[in-house]
Design an enzyme around this catalytic site. Structure first.
Site: not given
Ligand code: MN
Length: 287
Positions: A147, A241
């Site tokens: 990520e 998120e």
């Protein structure tokens, strides 16, 4: 069509059966296909219980974590690097037991504000450890996602291009780039070019607003981002998120710098986000 997911931290900071059952139920009720399970503390996740709850709700799972100081594979301290590698292996075991074929996040360094740049030796440690982890993950059919996060959360991978370079060094074909619009909005020149640069290496996407609150209420250029995903033919997961200290632990709040809350009702937030992502991707496909 992309599987649409939501991060577990929208629902709970406490991975108990009651909380996971509620999270799974609400995730499905809001229309999502998958729940992303936080595994930064692998021992805190009962994989058997979690898998049963997700199965009951008709959801699939992905897993994510960030390493931490003291357990950091990019450290030049061999004990610290080894502790980071053990943490990744424990997280991989949880992912496998959960039936998740994806383990992503800040796997390559601690998720923290470093006070100096990454060193060549530290980077080499991270590459070697990730190559070993990728081999283990391949045996279990698991894909690793690196990520790309902003400069305050890692000193090693802050752009999509850096993630591609690291993956080329690792040299395993089950490692992908994981882009997150919140981080891209801080570090990248725009929200389309990194998507194009990652192309077929892009394997996972987090959608977050510039302030990590309600989608559409900040400065992220979502129409451009969604169009770029459509343009490269991206078919992987798109997961929402967002973090509020109403839900997550003080430790995670402090790591992520959640100093003010942009929401208190995770269910309302998640329903809105699902509609925003599906609507945005639909519009992008038709443009
Ligand atoms: Mn993210």
């Amino acid at each position: 069509m992309n599987p649409i997911g939501v991060h577990g931290s929208v629902w709970t900071g406490d991975w108990t059966a009651d909380e996971v059952g509620r999270a799974a139920h609400e995730t499905a009720a809001a229309g999502y296909d998958l729940l992303e399970v936080p595994v930064s503390d692998p021992a805190s996740v009962d994989a058997t219980m979690t898998r049963r709850m997700l199965d009951d709700a008709g959801l699939s799972a992905t897993c994510s974590l960030g390493l931490r100081p003291g357990a950091d594979i990019s450290s030049t301290d061999q004990d610290e690097a080894a502790a980071g590698e053990r943490l990744l292996i424990d997280a991989l075991h949880v992912a496998v037991d959960l039936g998740s074929n994806y383990l992503g996040g800040v796997l390559f360094s601690a998720m923290t504000k470093y006070d100096r740049p990454a060193t060549p030796a530290g980077r080499a440690n991270a590459v070697a450890a990730l190559a070993r982890l990728a081999a283990k993950a391949a045996d279990d059919g698991v894909i690793l996602g690196l990520e790309v996060v902003n400069r305050y959360e890692s000193n090693l991978v802050n752009t999509g291009r850096q993630a591609v370079a690291l993956i080329e060094e690792i040299g395993a074909d089950n490692v992908v780039v994981h882009l997150d619009s919140y981080h891209m909005n801080i570090e990248e020149g725009d929200l389309a070019r990194p998507v194009v640069e990652c192309a077929e290496l892009l394997g996972y996407v987090h959608v977050g607003e510039s302030h990590r609150g309600y989608l559409g209420s900040g400065t992220v250029d979502f129409p451009r981002f969604f169009r770029a995903l459509v343009d490269i033919g991206y078919t992987g997961p798109i997961t929402f998120e967002s973090f509020s200290s109403t839900v997550i632990s003080p430790t995670l709040s402090n790591t992520l710098g959640v100093w003010r809350n942009l929401w208190h009702d995770g269910a309302d937030l998640a329903r809105h986000a699902h509609g925003f992502i599906v609507g945005g991707m639909t519009a992008a496909r038709r443009t």
